[in-house]
Design an enzyme around this catalytic site. Sequence first.
Site, PDB file in Angstrom:
ATOM      1  N   GLU A 229       0.841  -1.205   0.000  1.00  0.00           N
ATOM      2  CA  GLU A 229       0.000   0.000   0.000  1.00  0.00           C
ATOM      3  C   GLU A 229       0.874   1.252   0.000  1.00  0.00           C
ATOM      4  O   GLU A 229       0.621   2.203  -0.744  1.00  0.00           O
ATOM      5  CB  GLU A 229      -0.917  -0.015   1.216  1.00  0.00           C
TER       6      GLU A 229
ATOM      7  N   ASP B 104       4.069  14.431  -7.739  1.00  0.00           N
ATOM      8  CA  ASP B 104       3.099  15.429  -7.292  1.00  0.00           C
ATOM      9  C   ASP B 104       3.842  16.688  -6.821  1.00  0.00           C
ATOM     10  O   ASP B 104       4.579  16.646  -5.843  1.00  0.00           O
ATOM     11  CB  ASP B 104       2.260  14.840  -6.161  1.00  0.00           C
TER      12      ASP B 104
ATOM     13  N   GLN C 141      14.790  10.079  19.220  1.00  0.00           N
ATOM     14  CA  GLN C 141      14.175  11.229  19.869  1.00  0.00           C
ATOM     15  C   GLN C 141      15.024  11.689  21.043  1.00  0.00           C
ATOM     16  O   GLN C 141      15.767  10.918  21.630  1.00  0.00           O
ATOM     17  CB  GLN C 141      12.747  10.879  20.307  1.00  0.00           C
TER      18      GLN C 141
ATOM     19  N   GLY D 261      17.764  16.288  19.623  1.00  0.00           N
ATOM     20  CA  GLY D 261      17.740  17.554  18.892  1.00  0.00           C
ATOM     21  C   GLY D 261      17.560  17.402  17.396  1.00  0.00           C
ATOM     22  O   GLY D 261      17.603  18.397  16.665  1.00  0.00           O
TER      23      GLY D 261
ATOM     24  N   ALA E 278       5.994  18.846  21.369  1.00  0.00           N
ATOM     25  CA  ALA E 278       5.978  19.325  19.987  1.00  0.00           C
ATOM     26  C   ALA E 278       5.604  20.801  19.931  1.00  0.00           C
ATOM     27  O   ALA E 278       6.233  21.585  19.212  1.00  0.00           O
ATOM     28  CB  ALA E 278       4.999  18.495  19.153  1.00  0.00           C
TER      29      ALA E 278
ATOM     30  N   TYR F  51       7.769  23.838  18.190  1.00  0.00           N
ATOM     31  CA  TYR F  51       7.208  24.716  17.154  1.00  0.00           C
ATOM     32  C   TYR F  51       7.278  26.181  17.573  1.00  0.00           C
ATOM     33  O   TYR F  51       7.608  27.053  16.768  1.00  0.00           O
ATOM     34  CB  TYR F  51       5.767  24.316  16.822  1.00  0.00           C
TER      35      TYR F  51
ATOM     36  N   LYS G  67       9.463  27.524  19.530  1.00  0.00           N
ATOM     37  CA  LYS G  67      10.859  27.959  19.462  1.00  0.00           C
ATOM     38  C   LYS G  67      11.222  28.469  18.072  1.00  0.00           C
ATOM     39  O   LYS G  67      12.080  29.340  17.921  1.00  0.00           O
ATOM     40  CB  LYS G  67      11.800  26.810  19.845  1.00  0.00           C
TER      41      LYS G  67
END
Length: 167
Positions: free
Chosen positions: A37, A48, A89, A92, A125, A129, A131
């Site tokens: 798939e 695209d 994770q 950094g 998260a 974001y 930062k």
Amino acid sequence: MNIRPLAKQDLPHIYQQKNSRSVMALWFEEPFNSLDELTILYDRHVLDQSERRFVIEDDNQFVGVVELIDINTIHRHCEIQIIIDTKFQGQGLAQKGLRAGIEYAFSVLNLHKIYLYVDVENPAAIHIYQKFGFQEEGRLKKHYFAEGRYHDSLMMGLFANEFYQEK
């Protein structure tokens, strides 16, 4: 750390990431059912122009992906998404990969704005974001269904001029 375009040989790594329910819940998506798939989707989207998908590598190891999707060249904006493999994770690499994706969107694609959606229950998260200068533009109540329940999501945006001002 560097980014490079996603290639077909990267699909087993993507498949492994996207078959993790906990990872895909953060993206508000279902896991893929099969590598076949994923291969079909890759073949369908490889040309695209409204998408750019990059592999994040560190020491020639697959670390994750950063994606620019729904690229709109008239209004000059897109959505950005990032996934870092769980074993990488906390190093950094999400910030470095995100920065590379943002810089590509603004300096190569000449976009004006990048936006994203993030679960309100994902403070790590949201912190990353913020930062980078992403600001909350709205809260979408019970917008995504994942892990058996509806989740609120923040829509956050970043403008090119604000990103480059912060440097």
